[in-house]
Design a protein around this motif. Structure first.
Motif, PDB file in Angstrom:
ATOM      1  N   GLY A 192     -15.776  -1.128  -0.922  1.00  0.00           N
ATOM      2  CA  GLY A 192     -15.802   0.114  -1.535  1.00  0.00           C
ATOM      3  C   GLY A 192     -14.968   1.185  -1.979  1.00  0.00           C
ATOM      4  O   GLY A 192     -14.415   1.812  -2.335  1.00  0.00           O
ATOM      5  N   SER A 193     -13.605   0.121  -0.985  1.00  0.00           N
ATOM      6  CA  SER A 193     -11.878   0.771  -1.561  1.00  0.00           C
ATOM      7  C   SER A 193     -11.365  -0.757  -2.001  1.00  0.00           C
ATOM      8  O   SER A 193     -12.594  -1.384  -1.745  1.00  0.00           O
ATOM      9  N   THR A 194     -10.494  -0.438  -2.766  1.00  0.00           N
ATOM     10  CA  THR A 194      -9.505  -1.800  -2.693  1.00  0.00           C
ATOM     11  C   THR A 194      -8.484  -1.945  -2.057  1.00  0.00           C
ATOM     12  O   THR A 194      -7.890  -0.664  -1.727  1.00  0.00           O
ATOM     13  N   TYR A 195      -7.837  -3.035  -2.053  1.00  0.00           N
ATOM     14  CA  TYR A 195      -7.160  -3.594  -1.262  1.00  0.00           C
ATOM     15  C   TYR A 195      -6.523  -4.981  -1.710  1.00  0.00           C
ATOM     16  O   TYR A 195      -7.187  -6.071  -2.347  1.00  0.00           O
ATOM     17  N   TYR A 196      -4.951  -5.202  -1.653  1.00  0.00           N
ATOM     18  CA  TYR A 196      -4.178  -5.841  -2.473  1.00  0.00           C
ATOM     19  C   TYR A 196      -3.556  -6.641  -1.483  1.00  0.00           C
ATOM     20  O   TYR A 196      -2.764  -5.531  -0.622  1.00  0.00           O
TER      21      TYR A 196
END
Length: 118
Positions: free
Chosen positions: A53-57
């Motif tokens: 739903g959110s993005t992470y890197y």
């Protein structure tokens, strides 16, 4: 049969781009956490990106990699730009029921090799 199949890896020169795909079968990706991991030669597998739903890197790929999903195609993508030799490794997609970060993975793909070299 629950399965993840990656594609899109290959040999690319430094500064080049690749788009990895991960097609799911046997279950819908919607509602799950999906991520990409990589394992470089002689190193442990590390999480690269995750979407819930959110993005992470991971810091080393921020600004260069983009994770996205196409739920109609039941596929997740990893667009990789400005590739560096240190991005070399086998890339795996993974599905979890919990949110990012993916500490427990329920389904792994078989991996696709990315080699960044001149």
């Amino acid at each position: 049969q629950v399965q993840l199949v990656e594609s899109g890896g290959g040999l690319v020169q430094p500064g080049g781009s690749l788009r990895l795909s991960c097609a799911a079968s046997g279950f819908p990706l919607r509602g799950y956490t999906i991520g990409w991991f990589r394992q470089a030669p002689g190193k442990e597998r590390e999480g690269v990106s995750c979407i819930d739903g959110s993005t992470y890197y991971v810091d080393s790929v921020k600004g260069r990699f983009t994770i996205s999903t196409d739920y109609d195609a039941n596929t997740v993508y990893l667009q990789m730009n400005s590739l560096k030799p240190e991005d070399t490794g086998v890339y795996y997609c993974a599905v979890s029921s919990a949110l990012c970060p993916q500490r427990r993975v329920q389904v792994w793909g078989q991996g696709t090799l990315v080699t960044v070299s001149s």
